[in-house]
Motif scaffolding. Structure first.
Motif, PDB file in Angstrom:
ATOM      1  N   MET A 146      22.475  36.588  59.335  1.00  0.00           N
ATOM      2  CA  MET A 146      22.514  38.017  59.051  1.00  0.00           C
ATOM      3  C   MET A 146      23.310  38.290  57.770  1.00  0.00           C
ATOM      4  O   MET A 146      24.338  37.660  57.514  1.00  0.00           O
ATOM      5  N   ALA A 147      22.857  39.245  56.981  1.00  0.00           N
ATOM      6  CA  ALA A 147      23.553  39.594  55.741  1.00  0.00           C
ATOM      7  C   ALA A 147      24.686  40.585  55.980  1.00  0.00           C
ATOM      8  O   ALA A 147      25.602  40.704  55.165  1.00  0.00           O
ATOM      9  N   VAL A 205      23.572  38.037  70.208  1.00  0.00           N
ATOM     10  CA  VAL A 205      23.705  38.748  68.941  1.00  0.00           C
ATOM     11  C   VAL A 205      24.665  37.936  68.084  1.00  0.00           C
ATOM     12  O   VAL A 205      25.787  37.648  68.503  1.00  0.00           O
ATOM     13  N   ASN A 206      24.237  37.565  66.883  1.00  0.00           N
ATOM     14  CA  ASN A 206      25.051  36.729  65.991  1.00  0.00           C
ATOM     15  C   ASN A 206      25.345  37.460  64.689  1.00  0.00           C
ATOM     16  O   ASN A 206      24.445  38.041  64.080  1.00  0.00           O
ATOM     17  N   THR A 207      26.607  37.406  64.273  1.00  0.00           N
ATOM     18  CA  THR A 207      26.987  37.982  62.986  1.00  0.00           C
ATOM     19  C   THR A 207      28.262  37.294  62.499  1.00  0.00           C
ATOM     20  O   THR A 207      28.657  36.260  63.029  1.00  0.00           O
ATOM     21  N   ILE A 208      28.895  37.875  61.497  1.00  0.00           N
ATOM     22  CA  ILE A 208      30.155  37.361  60.971  1.00  0.00           C
ATOM     23  C   ILE A 208      31.229  38.429  61.153  1.00  0.00           C
ATOM     24  O   ILE A 208      30.988  39.619  60.914  1.00  0.00           O
ATOM     25  N   ARG A 245      22.594  45.652  73.000  1.00  0.00           N
ATOM     26  CA  ARG A 245      21.358  46.062  72.326  1.00  0.00           C
ATOM     27  C   ARG A 245      21.267  45.532  70.906  1.00  0.00           C
ATOM     28  O   ARG A 245      20.208  45.552  70.300  1.00  0.00           O
ATOM     29  N   GLY A 246      22.385  45.077  70.352  1.00  0.00           N
ATOM     30  CA  GLY A 246      22.394  44.550  68.994  1.00  0.00           C
ATOM     31  C   GLY A 246      23.562  45.101  68.198  1.00  0.00           C
ATOM     32  O   GLY A 246      24.503  45.674  68.761  1.00  0.00           O
ATOM     33  N   LEU A 288      21.116  48.621  64.252  1.00  0.00           N
ATOM     34  CA  LEU A 288      20.787  48.101  62.921  1.00  0.00           C
ATOM     35  C   LEU A 288      20.033  46.780  63.017  1.00  0.00           C
ATOM     36  O   LEU A 288      19.074  46.547  62.272  1.00  0.00           O
ATOM     37  N   PHE A 289      20.471  45.911  63.919  1.00  0.00           N
ATOM     38  CA  PHE A 289      19.824  44.617  64.141  1.00  0.00           C
ATOM     39  C   PHE A 289      19.797  44.369  65.646  1.00  0.00           C
ATOM     40  O   PHE A 289      20.847  44.274  66.277  1.00  0.00           O
ATOM     41  N   PRO A 290      18.617  44.266  66.238  1.00  0.00           N
ATOM     42  CA  PRO A 290      18.532  44.120  67.697  1.00  0.00           C
ATOM     43  C   PRO A 290      18.986  42.745  68.166  1.00  0.00           C
ATOM     44  O   PRO A 290      18.992  41.774  67.398  1.00  0.00           O
TER      45      PRO A 290
END
Length: 581
Positions: free
Chosen positions: A401-402, A447-450, A564-565, A575-577
């Motif tokens: 994800m950006a 859900v994956n992010t930084i 849900r994201g 924004l991102f599911p």
């Protein structure tokens, strides 16, 4: 009708009246007692008769029948009503019983608890069995009725349905609606929430708001919509604004917002000395914060800041009882009230030397009475170690994800553009960006992010403690995150910190993956150790436990990671599911 609908059955009331007539002996008599009469706002002297869990007489006389009665001379002590904590989040690693046991020793014997975890993780039938079982302890435990999940979940309409809300509001152990974190929906025209507020009002149960930084206009609208109180005042002006509009203001002293000293300084300086519509709360602080006390600590702060002595004790007891319309049972030392009494060495020392709760000694001469809180069979209430019937794989740890999440402080998170290469199996320790994943406790989605700001050297961290009850993974190294997850799974739930392939520290949470089953004193040590380890690894804020809790909490700005994201709180959009596994 619920068993709890009547505090005392007819036969028991007749028995209590028979004590007055000398036909039966009271169980306990407190003689020569200097006590605070909260109605007259005066210290008075009396003999106090108690039969089992009820005060039945306060006056000059002694009972005619004292067979097997415990007689206690209270000369040189000062008696005040048991303290009330009106805003408890009893699932902050501790459980409702362990918190009540600890707080009761310090004089706080009545609790009004958040029901959010029960609503999200139990059936209604199990939740009601749970709250009724908790109230069988030496403490008195009441509950809220939440109107929203405080996050974005996929089945919210099923959980927060009108039949469920009415069932909670109808329960005699439920004292209020709220706290209402979804107030923007109510103000924007959500008639379903308004209906629930009306239902609470019809049952004469107040609704608590959650209005940080609210303007006079917003507070006015919320008053018209049926909200009675708020605990988000951050200074003296906020309190004056609320009280002047008819609200009850709950003054907070918590691990995230220790505002009480400033509030009281500003109220005293302003010349406003009206405290009848105010009371104290500690807002579900993390365990180690309570080392200095609970409501006894807030009373001590009030005395230190110049609040008149009697007003300070009323704020810790009677004012809250009156707000919840339970002053016929709580908040005063008077006939008919539940026998919750604190015995003080001095009027200016609110931490008691002895405590009666429901007529039972919880503390006697500074020694806790172990029998007051027998061991609880948690499995009978459905709180067992978490069993995850699935495994985590490296395929789950894909971070492409950006958009990332940047911590402004412990609980405020804003979006940011990820500035480092996150495609490998580890991240550099020269920056504070870490992998972050929220994964369904049933293993169905992720859900994956930084996350920016959690630390520079946290290799692998796993937690089954979260707002939604799902699993949080954070770290610089995917293999360390995997190991932390596996150890957490082996514990049956908990928090785990891993470094160089070794477990550095952990907090077992064997009650449904979110709660400890150990005593508060032991939990405080575990939490302090984890906090210190995270501080050493670059966590720069004050309370990492609250960070974990609020990662998914959509009542705070600006961006959250939810089932849900990735969710934009301000625009109420995903924004991102989340990704199905």
């Amino acid at each position: 009708m619920h068993e709890q609908a009547y505090r005392w059955k007819n036969r028991k009331i007749r028995e209590q009246v028979a004590v007055i007539d000398g036909k039966q002996a009271p169980t306990l008599v407190l003689t020569n007692a200097t006590y605070l009469n909260v109605q007259l706002k005066a210290w008075m002297t009396a003999n106090i008769w108690i039969h089992e869990d009820r005060i039945i007489y306060v006056g000059d006389q002694l009972p005619a029948n004292t067979e097997n009665t415990e007689m206690v001379d209270c000369t040189s002590q000062f008696l005040v009503p048991g303290y009330i904590e009106p805003h408890v989040h009893p699932f902050q690693l501790y459980n409702p019983l362990s918190f009540a046991q600890y707080a009761s020793k310090l004089g706080t014997t009545t609790f009004v608890n958040d029901n959010l975890m029960l609503t999200l993780q139990m059936t209604k039938k199990k939740a009601f069995s749970f709250i009724e079982e908790m109230n069988k302890s030496a403490a008195t435990m009441y509950w809220w009725c939440r109107f929203d999940a405080q996050t974005e979940i996929k089945n919210e309409d099923d959980i927060f349905s009108t039949p469920n809300i009415k069932s909670w509001l109808n329960h005699p152990l439920v004292m209020q609606g709220g706290e209402l974190t979804s107030w923007p929906k109510l103000m924007a025209g959500d008639d379903l929430i308004l209906h629930w507020v009306q239902e609470a009002n019809a049952r004469k149960k107040p609704v608590e708001g959650h209005f940080p930084g609210a303007s006079e206009k917003t507070l006015t609208k919320m008053q018209l919509l049926g909200i009675h109180s708020d605990h988000e005042a951050m200074n003296g002006a906020d309190v004056i604004k609320r009280v002047s509009q008819g609200y009850h203001a709950s003054l907070r002293y918590s691990s995230i917002r220790p505002d009480l000293p400033l509030i009281l300084e500003e109220l005293e300086a302003s010349g406003v000395h009206y405290y009848d519509q105010t009371f104290f709360n500690t807002d579900g602080s993390t365990p180690s914060f309570y080392e200095s006390g609970v409501i006894d600590r807030t009373i001590a702060i009030a005395l230190d800041k110049g609040v008149p002595e009697i007003e300070a004790y009323r704020m810790g007891s009677y004012n809250a009882a009156r707000h919840f319309s339970m002053d016929k049972l709580h908040g005063s030392i008077a006939p008919g009230r539940i026998a919750n009494i604190n015995f003080l060495k001095a009027k200016e020392e609110p931490t008691p030397v002895s405590v009666l709760s429901k007529g039972m000694w919880v503390t006697r001469d500074n020694e806790p009475v172990k029998e007051a809180f027998p061991a609880q069979n948690w499995s009978s209430l459905g709180l067992e170690p978490m069993k995850l019937g699935w495994d985590l794989s490296m395929d789950d740890l894909q971070f492409s994800m950006a958009l990332g999440m940047e911590m402004v402080n412990e609980v405020i998170i804003k979006p940011y553009t990820i500035s480092v290469d996150v495609s490998g199996d580890s991240l550099s320790t020269t920056h504070d960006q870490s992998y972050l994943m929220l994964i369904d406790r049933k293993g169905k989605w992720r859900v994956n992010t930084i996350l920016k700001g959690f630390g520079t050297h946290v290799q692998g961290f796993a937690s089954s403690y979260s707002n939604t009850g799902d699993i949080v993974l954070i770290g610089k190294d995917k293999s360390a995150m995997m190991k932390a997850f596996q150890h957490m799974k082996d514990l049956g739930g908990g928090m785990v910190l891993v470094e160089d392939g070794e477990v550095i520290c952990d907090i077992p949470l064997p009650l449904a993956g979110g709660l400890s089953d150990c005593r508060m004193e032991e939990l405080m040590k575990q939490e302090t150790e984890l906090r210190n380890q995270l501080f050493e690894r670059g966590y720069t804020f004050n309370d990492p436990i609250y960070t974990l809790l609020f990662l998914s909490s959509t009542h705070l700005p600006y961006i959250r990671i939810t089932p849900r994201g990735i969710y934009d709180v301000m625009n109420k959009t995903v924004l991102f599911p989340s990704i199905m596994r």
